[in-house]
Design a protein around this motif. Structure first.
Motif, PDB file in Angstrom:
ATOM      1  N   ASP A 294       0.826  -1.204   0.000  1.00  0.00           N
ATOM      2  CA  ASP A 294       0.000   0.000   0.000  1.00  0.00           C
ATOM      3  C   ASP A 294       0.862   1.256   0.000  1.00  0.00           C
ATOM      4  OD1 ASP A 294      -2.527   1.154  -0.072  1.00  0.00           O
ATOM      5  OD2 ASP A 294      -2.526   1.527   2.087  1.00  0.00           O
ATOM      6  N   GLN A 295       2.146   1.125  -0.394  1.00  0.00           N
ATOM      7  CA  GLN A 295       3.055   2.256  -0.401  1.00  0.00           C
ATOM      8  C   GLN A 295       3.720   2.380  -1.764  1.00  0.00           C
ATOM      9  OE1 GLN A 295       3.384   4.379   2.195  1.00  0.00           O
ATOM     10  NE2 GLN A 295       1.852   3.177   3.303  1.00  0.00           N
ATOM     11  N   PHE A 296       4.014   3.617  -2.165  1.00  0.00           N
ATOM     12  CA  PHE A 296       4.729   3.852  -3.410  1.00  0.00           C
ATOM     13  C   PHE A 296       6.227   3.936  -3.146  1.00  0.00           C
ATOM     14  CE2 PHE A 296       0.548   5.450  -4.764  1.00  0.00           C
ATOM     15  CZ  PHE A 296       0.436   4.741  -5.951  1.00  0.00           C
ATOM     16  N   GLN A 297       6.997   3.148  -3.885  1.00  0.00           N
ATOM     17  CA  GLN A 297       8.445   3.196  -3.798  1.00  0.00           C
ATOM     18  C   GLN A 297       8.946   4.113  -4.909  1.00  0.00           C
ATOM     19  OE1 GLN A 297       9.781   1.619  -1.191  1.00  0.00           O
ATOM     20  NE2 GLN A 297       7.682   1.007  -0.712  1.00  0.00           N
ATOM     21  N   LEU A 298       9.565   5.209  -4.538  1.00  0.00           N
ATOM     22  CA  LEU A 298       9.936   6.212  -5.513  1.00  0.00           C
ATOM     23  C   LEU A 298      11.245   5.881  -6.211  1.00  0.00           C
ATOM     24  CD1 LEU A 298       8.993   9.546  -3.754  1.00  0.00           C
ATOM     25  CD2 LEU A 298       7.740   8.274  -5.449  1.00  0.00           C
ATOM     26  N   GLU A 299      11.237   6.055  -7.517  1.00  0.00           N
ATOM     27  CA  GLU A 299      12.455   5.942  -8.296  1.00  0.00           C
ATOM     28  C   GLU A 299      13.362   7.123  -7.944  1.00  0.00           C
ATOM     29  OE1 GLU A 299      12.962   6.930 -12.842  1.00  0.00           O
ATOM     30  OE2 GLU A 299      11.906   5.030 -12.574  1.00  0.00           O
ATOM     31  N   LYS A 300      12.798   8.315  -7.847  1.00  0.00           N
ATOM     32  CA  LYS A 300      13.509   9.517  -7.447  1.00  0.00           C
ATOM     33  C   LYS A 300      12.475  10.582  -7.162  1.00  0.00           C
ATOM     34  CE  LYS A 300      17.005  12.857  -8.928  1.00  0.00           C
ATOM     35  NZ  LYS A 300      17.901  13.276 -10.039  1.00  0.00           N
ATOM     36  N   ARG A 301      12.696  11.365  -6.114  1.00  0.00           N
ATOM     37  CA  ARG A 301      11.737  12.407  -5.798  1.00  0.00           C
ATOM     38  C   ARG A 301      11.846  13.529  -6.823  1.00  0.00           C
ATOM     39  NH1 ARG A 301      10.803  16.356  -0.706  1.00  0.00           N
ATOM     40  NH2 ARG A 301       8.542  16.211  -0.649  1.00  0.00           N
ATOM     41  N   ALA A 302      10.735  13.836  -7.456  1.00  0.00           N
ATOM     42  CA  ALA A 302      10.745  14.839  -8.516  1.00  0.00           C
ATOM     43  C   ALA A 302      10.882  16.236  -7.921  1.00  0.00           C
ATOM     44  CB  ALA A 302       9.460  14.754  -9.321  1.00  0.00           C
ATOM     45  N   VAL A 303      11.510  17.127  -8.678  1.00  0.00           N
ATOM     46  CA  VAL A 303      11.635  18.528  -8.295  1.00  0.00           C
ATOM     47  C   VAL A 303      11.043  19.379  -9.408  1.00  0.00           C
ATOM     48  CG1 VAL A 303      13.197  20.424  -7.773  1.00  0.00           C
ATOM     49  CG2 VAL A 303      13.688  18.137  -6.896  1.00  0.00           C
ATOM     50  N   ARG A 304      10.158  20.299  -9.004  1.00  0.00           N
ATOM     51  CA  ARG A 304       9.587  21.239  -9.967  1.00  0.00           C
ATOM     52  C   ARG A 304       9.917  22.640  -9.465  1.00  0.00           C
ATOM     53  NH1 ARG A 304       5.733  20.609 -14.165  1.00  0.00           N
ATOM     54  NH2 ARG A 304       5.774  22.564 -15.300  1.00  0.00           N
ATOM     55  N   TYR A 608       5.680  12.632  -2.969  1.00  0.00           N
ATOM     56  CA  TYR A 608       6.159  12.156  -4.264  1.00  0.00           C
ATOM     57  C   TYR A 608       6.987  13.201  -5.018  1.00  0.00           C
ATOM     58  CZ  TYR A 608       2.368   9.063  -3.044  1.00  0.00           C
ATOM     59  OH  TYR A 608       1.539   8.217  -2.366  1.00  0.00           O
ATOM     60  N   GLY A 609       6.940  14.433  -4.620  1.00  0.00           N
ATOM     61  CA  GLY A 609       7.660  15.451  -5.353  1.00  0.00           C
ATOM     62  C   GLY A 609       7.845  16.711  -4.537  1.00  0.00           C
ATOM     63  N   HIS A 610       8.788  17.542  -4.956  1.00  0.00           N
ATOM     64  CA  HIS A 610       9.164  18.738  -4.221  1.00  0.00           C
ATOM     65  C   HIS A 610       9.069  19.937  -5.159  1.00  0.00           C
ATOM     66  CE1 HIS A 610      12.189  20.530  -1.100  1.00  0.00           C
ATOM     67  NE2 HIS A 610      11.042  21.164  -1.148  1.00  0.00           N
ATOM     68  N   ALA A 637       8.915  25.194   2.627  1.00  0.00           N
ATOM     69  CA  ALA A 637       9.132  24.031   1.752  1.00  0.00           C
ATOM     70  C   ALA A 637       9.673  24.461   0.397  1.00  0.00           C
ATOM     71  CB  ALA A 637       7.837  23.249   1.583  1.00  0.00           C
ATOM     72  N   GLU A 638       9.190  25.614  -0.100  1.00  0.00           N
ATOM     73  CA  GLU A 638       9.657  26.106  -1.405  1.00  0.00           C
ATOM     74  C   GLU A 638      11.071  26.654  -1.338  1.00  0.00           C
ATOM     75  OE1 GLU A 638       5.180  27.376  -2.992  1.00  0.00           O
ATOM     76  OE2 GLU A 638       6.525  28.865  -2.120  1.00  0.00           O
ATOM     77  N   LEU A 639      11.561  26.915  -0.124  1.00  0.00           N
ATOM     78  CA  LEU A 639      12.929  27.419   0.073  1.00  0.00           C
ATOM     79  C   LEU A 639      13.846  26.345   0.643  1.00  0.00           C
ATOM     80  CD1 LEU A 639      12.041  30.912   1.630  1.00  0.00           C
ATOM     81  CD2 LEU A 639      12.813  30.464  -0.708  1.00  0.00           C
TER      82      LEU A 639
END
Length: 712
Positions: A294-304, A608-610, A637-639
Motif C-alpha cells: 500500500d506504499q509507493f516506492q519512488l524511483e527519485k523524488r521529482a523537483v519542480r 512524491y515530489g518537491h 518548503a519552497e525554500l
C-alpha cells in the motif's frame, strides 16, 4: 432554544429540507423511539415549516433477497403533532453524493505532483491513485461506509470475508457489527486480507458464501481476476470506483461511483490510465512511483521549480496592482491570526476615495444591482461614511433613502422582512466564511427576497476559489443567479495556512538572542519595529547598509518610472505574492476559464515530489527588496534546497555575492538572507551553509550580521 447540533446544520446549509439520522450500531426501532421522545422536532420546527422539512431515519430492510437502505420521514404538522410519512427507498444519488463528499474531503484521490506518476499493482500507469486508507481515519467514517456497503449486498450470512487491503479490516468489522445489530446476520465471520493483486495466488478455494470487499478500482481488473478464480461476482463489492473509460462501469457491486456523470453535481472526471509499455508519461520522462503493498516506492523524488516569468502576471492583476500601488492602500498582516485568511489587507475606504477608476466601477455596480425597494445595507470592512459619501456623489440618495445601514455583526438583531431587499457591501471581500455566514442569515432575514453582494475588491487564491464563491452567493431557491454578485476589482493572492509567518519566526529568534544576553542595538530596533500592532506597509524587511529597501526604476512587473519612491514594501510584497500565486496554479489567473469537474494543476509539496522556488528568482531579479519579498512570500518548503545540491549551490552563490558586496552597498539583502537561514525558512545543504557561515565570519560585517551567521 435551538440546540447547537441542529443550528450548525442550518447555518452551514441554509436550504436544508431534510436531516438524515443514522445510528449504524443501534437497531432502527430504538433510534426512532429515542427520536420521537426527544425535542429535535421542536428545535428544528421553526426552520422546517417554511420548506416542508423532514427528519429522516435510515433503515436497512430485506427487499426480495437484497438489503436496501430506506428512509423513514417524520414531520411536524400544523397542529404541532409529529407525523410519519411513507417509508421510501433512499435515493441512490443521495448516498453516492454523501460518500463522494466523504472521499473528497479526506483526499482519497491522490494526484501525483508534476513530473511524477504511479505504477499500480494492476500494471497500469496513471497520474492519479485512489487511496481509501486516507478516508478510514475514524470509527464514524468506517461505520457509514460499512452501512452503505451492507445496503448494496444480498441478504445472506457469509461464511468468510476477504478484504484486499489491511486498512479495510475496520470496515469489515463494522459491517459485521451493523448486520448483527440490525438482525441481518446472526454470526460473525472470519476476516482476512489478501493484499490485492499480490495475494491472489494465496487465496483459498472459494465457497458459495464468501464475501469479498475491494477498497477501490479504476478498471475493475481485480474483480475480473477474482471471478477467474471462481469467486461469485454477486458477492464481490467495490467500495469506490473511478472510471478510466467512457463506459464508467465496474463489474460486480459498487458502493460509490466517483465518476462524474451527466446530471450529477459531483464527481471526478475519468482517470487516464495507460499500459506500462505504452505509457506517454514514461516517454515524457516523468518519475515513476511503483506501488508495493500500500506504499509507493519512488524511483527519485521529482523537483519542480516555481519560475516567475511574464505569464506569471495577468493583465487584470497588473492593472489592479498599478492602481493600488504608491497610495498606502496595501498593508501586510505580519503575524498569524486565525480570524485572518490572507496576509494582506486593503484599506477599502482609502481605495474608493482615491482611485477614480475603481470608484467608478463600484458606483456602476450600485446602480445596476441595488435591490428596490431596499431595506438593509450590510457593511463589511468599510465605513458607513465612505459608502454614504459615494452614494451622495453618485446622486443615488433616493434609492437608499429608506434603507437601514449597519455593520454585518449586527445582522442577527435585524427583523425579518419577507420578500425584502438587502445590499451587502464588502470593502474587501477576503473572508469567504464571513460571506457565507451573511448569506445564511439573509435567507432568514429576507426570505424569498432580493439580495445583492458588491465588493470594492475581492481577494481569492485561484479562479476556482472565486468561481465557488460566486456560485454560493448567487445560488438560491430559483437556482443560479437568484442573487447577484459584483466586484469593482479582484486580485489573486495566496490564502494563509496554519503555519507561522516569517515575521512570527523572526521575532521569536530575535527575542531569544536578546534573552541570551545580546545588547546589539540593531536587534532592539528591529524588535521595536516588529511589535507594531496590526497590519503595516513599511519596515517589513531588514534595512540595507544604505537604509530601507526600495524598488529600482527598472522593475518589470510595475510601472515605477514616476513613483518609485512612493511604492511601499507592502506593494512590492503583494506583487511578488501575486506572481507566486499565479505560478503555483500553473500560470492561471483569476480570469482563467473554470471547467466543472476538472481539477486544475496546482504545484504543491507531497511525498512524491518537491516544489522549489527557482534560484533564478534571486539571480535575475537582483534588487534587494525583491530578494526580501521572495524570501518572505515563499513557503519554507519552497525554500528547502537542502536536498538539491545544484539549486542549493546557485542560491549559495547569490548569498555569497550579497555578503561580499555589503561594504560597497551592493549587498543590501544580506540581512534578509541571514535571517531566513537562521529561522530555518531557507535551507541549504550542510556544506553550503558552512561556506556561508565561514565567509560571514571572515568578512567585515556589522555585529548583528555576525551573530545571525553564528546561528546557521
Amino acid at each position: 432554544m435551538l440546540g447547537d447540533d441542529i443550528r450548525a446544520v442550518f447555518e452551514s446549509r441554509p436550504g436544508t429540507a431534510k436531516i438524515y439520522i443514522v445510528a449504524p450500531f443501534i437497531c432502527t426501532s430504538e433510534v426512532t423511539g429515542r427520536l420521537l421522545a426527544s425535542t429535535a422536532f421542536q428545535r428544528a420546527g421553526s426552520y422546517f415549516h417554511s420548506v416542508g422539512g423532514r427528519l429522516c431515519v435510515l433503515n436497512l430492510i430485506n427487499q426480495n433477497g437484497d438489503i436496501v437502505v430506506n428512509e423513514i420521514p417524520y414531520f411536524v404538522d400544523e397542529k404541532g403533532a409529529v407525523c410519519q410519512d411513507q417509508e421510501i427507498e433512499l435515493h441512490s444519488e443521495t448516498q453516492q453524493g454523501w460518500l463522494f463528499d466523504l472521499f473528497d474531503k479526506f483526499q482519497g484521490r491522490v494526484d501525483a505532483p508534476q513530473g511524477v506518476h504511479f505504477a499500480k499493482s494492476s500494471g497500469r500507469h496513471s497520474a492519479k491513485f485512489l487511496r481509501v486508507s486516507n478516508v478510514l481515519l475514524s470509527s464514524s467514517t468506517c461505520a457509514i461506509i460499512a452501512y452503505f456497503t451492507l445496503g448494496s449486498l444480498s441478504f445472506f450470512q457469509p461464511r468468510r470475508i476477504f478484504v484486499d487491503t489491511a486498512s479495510l479490516l475496520g470496515v469489515a468489522f463494522a459491517i459485521q457489527r451493523i448486520a448483527i445489530a440490525q438482525s441481518i446476520w446472526t454470526l460473525n465471520a472470519p476476516i482476512s486480507s489478501f493484499s490485492s493483486y499480490g495475494g491472489l495466488d494465496q487465496l483459498p478455494t472459494p465457497s458459495e458464501r464468501d464475501l469479498v470487499i475491494i477498497s477501490a478500482s479504476t478498471s475493475g481488473g481485480l474483480v475480473k481476476n477474482l471471478v477467474s478464480k471462481e469467486f461469485d461476482i454477486r458477492l464481490i463489492v467495490t467500495l469506490f470506483f473511478l472510471g478510466s473509460d467512457s463506459s464508467g462501469l465496474n463489474p460486480g457491486s459498487t458502493v460509490c461511483n466517483l465518476t462524474f456523470q451527466r446530471g450529477r453535481f459531483f464527481g471526478y472526471p475519468l482517470i487516464d490510465s495507460y499500459l506500462g509499455q505504452n505509457c506517454p508519461l514514461c516517454k515524457q520522462g516523468y518519475f515513476l512511483a511503483e506501488l508495493e503493498g500500500d506504499q509507493f516506492q519512488l524511483e527519485k523524488r521529482a523537483v519542480r521549480y516555481l519560475t516567475v516569468k511574464v505569464p506569471s502576471q495577468t493583465k487584470d492583476a497588473r492593472d489592479t496592482l498599478e492602481r493600488l500601488a504608491s497610495k498606502d492602500i496595501v498593508s501586510v498582516r505580519i503575524y498569524s491570526q486565525r480570524e485572518h485568511v490572507s496576509d494582506f489587507s486593503i484599506n477599502a475606504d482609502l481605495m474608493l476615495q482615491s482611485i477614480d477608476t475603481i470608484r467608478t466601477r463600484f458606483i456602476r455596480g450600485l446602480r445596476r444591482y441595488t435591490p428596490a425597494p431596499l431595506n438593509y445595507v450590510i457593511l463589511v470592512d468599510i465605513s458607513e461614511a465612505t459608502v454614504k459619501a459615494i452614494i451622495s456623489n453618485a446622486t443615488l440618495d433616493d434609492l437608499f433613502e429608506k434603507a437601514e445601514f449597519f455593520q454585518y455583526q449586527s445582522l442577527a438583531e435585524c427583523k425579518a422582512v419577507p420578500q425584502g431587499g438587502a445590499l451587502v457591501i464588502f470593502g474587501q471581500l477576503v473572508s469567504f466564511a464571513t460571506a457565507r455566514d451573511i448569506n445564511a442569515q439573509l435567507r432568514i432575514k429576507v426570505p424569498k427576497g432580493c439580495v445583492a453582494y458588491i465588493s470594492g475588491i475581492t481577494i481569492a487564491n485561484s479562479a476556482e476559489h472565486l468561481a465557488d464563491l460566486k456560485m454560493f452567493l448567487t445560488y438560491g431557491e430559483l437556482g443560479r443567479e437568484t442573487f447577484t454578485y459584483d466586484a469593482a476589482c479582484s486580485i489573486m493572492l495566496p490564502a494563509r495556512d496554519n503555519s507561522l509567518t516569517a515575521w512570527d519566526l523572526e521575532l521569536a529568534l530575535l527575542q531569544r538572542i536578546i534573552e541570551d544576553g545580546s545588547k546589539d542595538l540593531d536587534f532592539e530596533n528591529r524588535i521595536s519595529s516588529l511589535l507594531y500592532p496590526g497590519a503595516k506597509n513599511f519596515e517589513l524587511f531588514w534595512p540595507g547598509k544604505s537604509g530601507g529597501l526600495t524598488i529600482q526604476n527598472d522593475f518589470v512587473y510595475l510601472d515605477v518610472s514616476s513613483k518609485a519612491g512612493k511604492i511601499s514594501q507592502a506593494d512590492i510584497l503583494a506583487t511578488v505574492a501575486n506572481l507566486l500565486a499565479t505560478t503555483r496554479m500553473n500560470y492561471r489567473g483569476l480570469t482563467s476559464k473554470v471547467e466543472p469537474g476538472k481539477e486544475p494543476v496546482q504545484w504543491h509539496q507531497s511525498v512524491y515530489g518537491h516544489v522549489l522556488l527557482s534560484p533564478a528568482s534571486f539571480e535575475d531579479y537582483n534588487d534587494a527588496v525583491l530578494h526580501a519579498a521572495f524570501l518572505r512570500a515563499s513557503s519554507p518548503a519552497e525554500l528547502n534546497y537542502g536536498g538539491n545540491e545544484k539549486a542549493s549551490g546557485r542560491v549559495m552563490s547569490v548569498i555569497q555575492a550579497t555578503i561580499q558586496g555589503w561594504e560597497t552597498g551592493g549587498g543590501d539583502s544580506a540581512p534578509e538572507f541571514l535571517v531566513a537561514l537562521a529561522t530555518r525558512r531557507l535551507t541549504l545543504t550542510p556544506d553550503h551553509t558552512k561556506s556561508i557561515k565561514a565567509l560571514a565570519s571572515s568578512s567585515n560585517l556589522p555585529s548583528f550580521m555576525n551573530i545571525l551567521a553564528e546561528l546557521l
